[in-house]
Design a protein around this motif. Structure first.
Motif, PDB file in Angstrom:
ATOM      1  N   PHE A 333      11.614 -36.177  28.444  1.00  0.00           N
ATOM      2  CA  PHE A 333      10.898 -35.139  27.708  1.00  0.00           C
ATOM      3  C   PHE A 333       9.492 -35.003  28.274  1.00  0.00           C
ATOM      4  O   PHE A 333       8.795 -35.994  28.487  1.00  0.00           O
ATOM      5  CB  PHE A 333      10.822 -35.473  26.218  1.00  0.00           C
ATOM      6  CG  PHE A 333      12.082 -35.200  25.457  1.00  0.00           C
ATOM      7  CD1 PHE A 333      12.263 -33.994  24.817  1.00  0.00           C
ATOM      8  CD2 PHE A 333      13.099 -36.136  25.404  1.00  0.00           C
ATOM      9  CE1 PHE A 333      13.433 -33.729  24.113  1.00  0.00           C
ATOM     10  CE2 PHE A 333      14.270 -35.887  24.708  1.00  0.00           C
ATOM     11  CZ  PHE A 333      14.436 -34.672  24.060  1.00  0.00           C
ATOM     12  N   VAL A 334       9.065 -33.775  28.497  1.00  0.00           N
ATOM     13  CA  VAL A 334       7.720 -33.509  29.023  1.00  0.00           C
ATOM     14  C   VAL A 334       6.803 -33.238  27.829  1.00  0.00           C
ATOM     15  O   VAL A 334       6.772 -32.131  27.286  1.00  0.00           O
ATOM     16  CB  VAL A 334       7.735 -32.308  29.986  1.00  0.00           C
ATOM     17  CG1 VAL A 334       6.337 -32.043  30.535  1.00  0.00           C
ATOM     18  CG2 VAL A 334       8.719 -32.555  31.114  1.00  0.00           C
ATOM     19  N   LEU A 335       6.063 -34.269  27.417  1.00  0.00           N
ATOM     20  CA  LEU A 335       5.191 -34.170  26.244  1.00  0.00           C
ATOM     21  C   LEU A 335       3.842 -34.786  26.557  1.00  0.00           C
ATOM     22  O   LEU A 335       3.744 -35.793  27.258  1.00  0.00           O
ATOM     23  CB  LEU A 335       5.813 -34.899  25.044  1.00  0.00           C
ATOM     24  CG  LEU A 335       7.146 -34.373  24.502  1.00  0.00           C
ATOM     25  CD1 LEU A 335       7.672 -35.310  23.417  1.00  0.00           C
ATOM     26  CD2 LEU A 335       6.990 -32.963  23.953  1.00  0.00           C
ATOM     27  N   GLY A 336       2.794 -34.175  26.009  1.00  0.00           N
ATOM     28  CA  GLY A 336       1.458 -34.737  26.101  1.00  0.00           C
ATOM     29  C   GLY A 336       1.209 -35.722  24.974  1.00  0.00           C
ATOM     30  O   GLY A 336       2.023 -35.860  24.052  1.00  0.00           O
ATOM     31  N   PRO A 337       0.056 -36.421  24.985  1.00  0.00           N
ATOM     32  CA  PRO A 337      -0.236 -37.433  23.958  1.00  0.00           C
ATOM     33  C   PRO A 337      -0.194 -36.900  22.531  1.00  0.00           C
ATOM     34  O   PRO A 337       0.407 -37.530  21.654  1.00  0.00           O
ATOM     35  CB  PRO A 337      -1.639 -37.913  24.336  1.00  0.00           C
ATOM     36  CG  PRO A 337      -1.726 -37.693  25.810  1.00  0.00           C
ATOM     37  CD  PRO A 337      -0.958 -36.432  26.060  1.00  0.00           C
ATOM     38  N   THR A 338      -0.804 -35.759  22.278  1.00  0.00           N
ATOM     39  CA  THR A 338      -0.787 -35.211  20.921  1.00  0.00           C
ATOM     40  C   THR A 338       0.620 -34.820  20.510  1.00  0.00           C
ATOM     41  O   THR A 338       1.034 -35.032  19.355  1.00  0.00           O
ATOM     42  CB  THR A 338      -1.726 -33.996  20.829  1.00  0.00           C
ATOM     43  OG1 THR A 338      -3.067 -34.410  21.130  1.00  0.00           O
ATOM     44  CG2 THR A 338      -1.699 -33.398  19.431  1.00  0.00           C
ATOM     45  N   GLN A 339       1.383 -34.235  21.436  1.00  0.00           N
ATOM     46  CA  GLN A 339       2.768 -33.872  21.129  1.00  0.00           C
ATOM     47  C   GLN A 339       3.599 -35.106  20.817  1.00  0.00           C
ATOM     48  O   GLN A 339       4.459 -35.079  19.929  1.00  0.00           O
ATOM     49  CB  GLN A 339       3.382 -33.107  22.298  1.00  0.00           C
ATOM     50  CG  GLN A 339       2.812 -31.720  22.516  1.00  0.00           C
ATOM     51  CD  GLN A 339       3.385 -31.068  23.749  1.00  0.00           C
ATOM     52  OE1 GLN A 339       3.347 -31.626  24.847  1.00  0.00           O
ATOM     53  NE2 GLN A 339       3.935 -29.881  23.592  1.00  0.00           N
ATOM     54  N   ILE A 340       3.359 -36.210  21.532  1.00  0.00           N
ATOM     55  CA  ILE A 340       4.094 -37.446  21.257  1.00  0.00           C
ATOM     56  C   ILE A 340       3.772 -37.954  19.863  1.00  0.00           C
ATOM     57  O   ILE A 340       4.666 -38.381  19.111  1.00  0.00           O
ATOM     58  CB  ILE A 340       3.756 -38.505  22.320  1.00  0.00           C
ATOM     59  CG1 ILE A 340       4.378 -38.109  23.666  1.00  0.00           C
ATOM     60  CG2 ILE A 340       4.256 -39.887  21.898  1.00  0.00           C
ATOM     61  CD1 ILE A 340       3.991 -39.015  24.811  1.00  0.00           C
ATOM     62  N   SER A 345       5.818 -38.614  14.362  1.00  0.00           N
ATOM     63  CA  SER A 345       5.710 -38.376  12.917  1.00  0.00           C
ATOM     64  C   SER A 345       6.912 -37.599  12.405  1.00  0.00           C
ATOM     65  O   SER A 345       7.456 -37.905  11.337  1.00  0.00           O
ATOM     66  CB  SER A 345       4.416 -37.620  12.613  1.00  0.00           C
ATOM     67  OG  SER A 345       3.282 -38.372  12.980  1.00  0.00           O
ATOM     68  N   ALA A 346       7.344 -36.586  13.176  1.00  0.00           N
ATOM     69  CA  ALA A 346       8.515 -35.801  12.770  1.00  0.00           C
ATOM     70  C   ALA A 346       9.764 -36.673  12.741  1.00  0.00           C
ATOM     71  O   ALA A 346      10.609 -36.543  11.839  1.00  0.00           O
ATOM     72  CB  ALA A 346       8.713 -34.623  13.728  1.00  0.00           C
ATOM     73  N   ALA A 347       9.911 -37.565  13.711  1.00  0.00           N
ATOM     74  CA  ALA A 347      11.069 -38.467  13.733  1.00  0.00           C
ATOM     75  C   ALA A 347      11.047 -39.398  12.533  1.00  0.00           C
ATOM     76  O   ALA A 347      12.086 -39.655  11.902  1.00  0.00           O
ATOM     77  CB  ALA A 347      11.068 -39.270  15.036  1.00  0.00           C
ATOM     78  N   ALA A 348       9.877 -39.920  12.190  1.00  0.00           N
ATOM     79  CA  ALA A 348       9.772 -40.822  11.038  1.00  0.00           C
ATOM     80  C   ALA A 348      10.095 -40.102   9.737  1.00  0.00           C
ATOM     81  O   ALA A 348      10.771 -40.653   8.856  1.00  0.00           O
ATOM     82  CB  ALA A 348       8.366 -41.418  10.989  1.00  0.00           C
ATOM     83  N   VAL A 349       9.628 -38.870   9.597  1.00  0.00           N
ATOM     84  CA  VAL A 349       9.925 -38.088   8.388  1.00  0.00           C
ATOM     85  C   VAL A 349      11.421 -37.825   8.283  1.00  0.00           C
ATOM     86  O   VAL A 349      12.024 -37.932   7.202  1.00  0.00           O
ATOM     87  CB  VAL A 349       9.132 -36.761   8.410  1.00  0.00           C
ATOM     88  CG1 VAL A 349       9.625 -35.830   7.308  1.00  0.00           C
ATOM     89  CG2 VAL A 349       7.649 -37.034   8.239  1.00  0.00           C
ATOM     90  N   SER A 350      12.049 -37.458   9.425  1.00  0.00           N
ATOM     91  CA  SER A 350      13.488 -37.205   9.420  1.00  0.00           C
ATOM     92  C   SER A 350      14.268 -38.456   9.036  1.00  0.00           C
ATOM     93  O   SER A 350      15.277 -38.386   8.317  1.00  0.00           O
ATOM     94  CB  SER A 350      13.927 -36.716  10.805  1.00  0.00           C
ATOM     95  OG  SER A 350      15.313 -36.472  10.837  1.00  0.00           O
ATOM     96  N   ALA A 351      13.807 -39.627   9.479  1.00  0.00           N
ATOM     97  CA  ALA A 351      14.511 -40.878   9.179  1.00  0.00           C
ATOM     98  C   ALA A 351      14.420 -41.253   7.711  1.00  0.00           C
ATOM     99  O   ALA A 351      15.292 -41.955   7.185  1.00  0.00           O
ATOM    100  CB  ALA A 351      13.940 -42.007  10.037  1.00  0.00           C
ATOM    101  N   LEU A 352      13.386 -40.767   7.017  1.00  0.00           N
ATOM    102  CA  LEU A 352      13.223 -41.112   5.600  1.00  0.00           C
ATOM    103  C   LEU A 352      14.371 -40.566   4.756  1.00  0.00           C
ATOM    104  O   LEU A 352      14.661 -41.103   3.683  1.00  0.00           O
ATOM    105  CB  LEU A 352      11.889 -40.567   5.079  1.00  0.00           C
ATOM    106  CG  LEU A 352      10.629 -41.254   5.611  1.00  0.00           C
ATOM    107  CD1 LEU A 352       9.380 -40.553   5.092  1.00  0.00           C
ATOM    108  CD2 LEU A 352      10.612 -42.727   5.206  1.00  0.00           C
ATOM    109  N   ALA A 353      15.010 -39.497   5.225  1.00  0.00           N
ATOM    110  CA  ALA A 353      16.131 -38.921   4.478  1.00  0.00           C
ATOM    111  C   ALA A 353      17.395 -39.750   4.623  1.00  0.00           C
ATOM    112  O   ALA A 353      18.389 -39.487   3.938  1.00  0.00           O
ATOM    113  CB  ALA A 353      16.390 -37.488   4.945  1.00  0.00           C
TER     114      ALA A 353
END
Length: 654
Positions: A333-340, A345-353
């Protein structure tokens, strides 16, 4: 310190008030300042506008002294600032100024009154120059000159609330900047930051970063400023409404300014200040029209793998499922530091479900959530729902597809770490050609590759690309390539021969422009940094020059009998109820159909069975095949259908 300076100012005002009273013909008039009597006019004619006595040069110290130093304010500037500041910290000065202005409605110092209180004549060019638009006080936003329709000497002076708050010890950012300025978090050490910091330390006040996908230009700028001893203000150029307020905030904080993404119409001049390092970034080359000041230029290349790995692990520490390495899962994945950080955070939120632990699915979904939406306006987004086990292809074809996926997964190591970049301005992209008849699995294979990498598939709609006007097709393609470069996805050009066709001998203007279009595509494919798949039914129609620029070429043959039987079985699936008379060997051996046609026939048979409220049998399957033959323009004869010919003709008649 400020209040001591104001006490000295108050003493000068007392002297000024006494001086005025000595020449005031009616000091006890309750309506003075609201009208002009004959006596007042005579007194004005008899008096001169000399500076008030009592001004003494006192160097500034404390916050006021630091502000004077960074804003390049002279001693006179500091005194003018104090005169304008006084009503904001001591309400008595409103009355003082109303009295000295001879107008009770004007409770701020005017330019003329401020000059006289600072021991300067109203006609002094030196004093007046300290209040013009280009002066340090006004240009840096420390003092605002109001009532511009009035003569200079009667214009009011005001100190913005943010400057007053800072001098009184309040360091909260200016609310006016909330919509377009943010304060960054902890800086991330990135390659190139040391070079930029050295330049800033040695007096460079303008830096331009050309950002490549995943380059993290903003984070690189913040890291460089931090190494040079400056905090940073991040400015959104598209939403910025007040450049003076940005410079003022930077001066008050002793900070540098990071502005992006700048476009060709932007001007950097309002943000330039000798005491404020300015780092601008954008995706294009430096534009001299932005400012006449030459910048220090730097390429913000993709963040190295080890830095990305560290950011992923730090962001998800303690929340990962057992055995999951986020750096390995998201390496392609081509991501910068802020995108990472946002993706984590999005992955952690998704895992909470679910069970709360972040696994591979959550990581890839979080990474995909950082894709910009611009490409979806130019191409159709497909979220992959198939995998390698759904493909029914010859082993050599599957091996080539897996090689293509491996190229996408390991290109950081090969191109960056092992330095296998070919040079010549070529990009880091991975491109492939899928050639074969309709229905042989080209689109599905592209979807499988996207799924194996955890990426979305974007299918280019040729209707949005091809244009009858000269040059417009190239512009549309450029927009697609630009948007795709910033998206973690697989770009599929279906029916690619329509736009990647052969160049021909020029016989008229149409041929010349068609060749220009193909030549542009040849160059653009070489500089593309993403993953692109060209699919065509007519490989012979593609220009030979394209094949040299392709990493993998996959020919999709029509399936043989064993593959067709596997396809029939796979397309019918486990959930569809089958009759005991279903003869897959007959279907595979008798009907030379591609996988797409077999899939279509299986679906048709399921609908026929559902309409009759019974299981799928040979009657429905033969009828569905007959319909496929009709769509393909083939004859329904006894040679293929054999003993089931009656079933076929009955369905066609029905």
């Amino acid at each position: 310190m400020i209040f001591e300076r104001l006490a000295a100012l108050e003493r000068r005002i007392r002297a000024a008030v006494a001086s005025r009273r000595a020449t005031d013909p009616s000091p006890d008039d309750p309506f003075r300042g609201l009208y002009l009597s004959d006596e007042v006019i005579d007194a004005l004619l008899d008096s001169a506008r000399d500076p008030f006595a009592g001004y003494v040069d006192v160097p500034a110290d404390g916050r006021l002294g630091r502000l004077a130093s960074v804003a390049c304010l002279s001693d006179v500037d500091v005194e003018l600032l104090l005169v304008a500041l006084a009503p904001d910290v001591d309400s008595r000065f409103e009355q003082f100024y109303g009295y000295l202005n001879d107008d009770v409605t004007r409770r701020r110092a005017t330019a003329g009154l401020a000059l006289r209180l600072c021991g300067l004549a109203e006609a002094s060019s030196t004093g007046r120059s300290r209040l013009d638009r280009g002066s340090p006080l006004v240009r840096s936003g420390m003092v605002v000159v109001e009532d511009l329709d009035r003569p200079l000497l009667s214009r009011s002076l005001r100190v913005p609330d943010r400057v007053v708050a800072h001098l009184l010890g309040d360091d909260r950012p200016d609310p006016l900047l909330a919509d377009f300025v943010t304060l960054p978090g902890e800086p991330v050490p990135l390659p190139g930051a040391e070079r930029l910091a050295r330049g800033i330390d040695r007096g460079v006040r303008l830096v331009y970063l050309r950002e490549h996908p995943g380059g993290g230009a903003a984070e690189l700028a913040v890291a460089a400023l931090a190494q040079a001893g400056f905090p940073a203000l991040l400015v959104d150029s598209a939403r910025m409404t007040d450049a003076v307020a940005v410079v003022r905030e930077a001066l008050l904080r002793g900070a540098g300014v990071v502005v992006g993404s700048v476009d060709p119409s932007f001007s950097l001049d309002p943000l330039l200040h000798d005491s404020v390092p300015l780092v601008a970034f954008g995706s294009g080359a430096w534009e001299p029209r932005w400012t006449r000041v030459p910048p220090l230029q730097h390429e913000a290349l993709q963040v190295p793998f080890d830095v990305r790995a560290s950011l992923w692990r730090t962001s998800l520490e303690g929340r990962l499922a057992a055995g999951v390495d986020p750096a390995e899962v998201t390496a392609h994945f081509v991501l910068g530091p802020t995108q990472i950080s946002r993706a984590a955070s999005a992955a952690a939120v998704s895992a909470l479900a679910e069970d709360g632990a972040v696994d591979v699915r959550h990581l890839r979904a979080g990474a995909r959530s950082q894709n910009a939406g611009g490409l979806q306006r130019l191409a159709r987004r497909i979220e992959p729902a198939v995998s390698w086990r759904d493909l029914v292809l010859p082993v050599p074809v599957t091996s080539l597809l897996q090689e293509l996926a491996a190229r996408a997964r390991h290109r950081d190591r090969v191109i960056d770490e092992w330095r296998m970049r070919p040079g010549g301005g070529r990009g880091r992209g991975v491109t492939a050609l899928f050639a074969g008849d309709s229905g042989t699995g080209k689109t599905m294979s592209a979807e499988v590759i996207a799924a194996s990498l955890g990426l979305d598939l974007y299918t280019v709609n040729l209707a949005t690309v091809v244009d009858k006007y000269v040059g417009e097709t190239e512009k549309n393609l450029e927009r697609i390539f630009v948007e795709a470069a910033g998206v973690n996805g697989v770009l599929l050009f279906d029916e690619a021969d329509a736009i990647f066709g052969k160049r021909s001998e020029v016989r008229d203007a149409h041929d010349r422009y068609a060749n220009i279009e193909s030549a542009y595509l040849l160059q653009r494919m070489e500089t593309f940094d993403g993953i692109a798949v060209l699919a065509t039914n007519l490989r012979a129609n593609l220009d030979d020059a394209f094949t040299r620029r392709l990493d993998v070429i996959v020919d999709f043959p029509l399936p043989d009998v064993p593959l067709r039987r596997n396809l029939w079985d796979r397309c019918l699936g486990d959930a569809v109820p089958r009759s005991s008379d279903v003869d897959l060997d007959f279907l595979a051996g008798s009907f030379e159909l591609a996988g797409g046609h077999i899939r279509s026939a299986a679906v048709t048979a399921a609908y026929l069975a559902a309409a009759g409220d019974h299981v799928v049998g040979m009657v429905e399957l033969i009828g569905a095949v007959a319909r496929e033959y009709r769509k393909l323009g083939r004859l329904v004869g006894e040679r293929e259908f054999g003993r089931y010919l009656d079933f076929a003709t009955e369905r066609l008649v029905g």
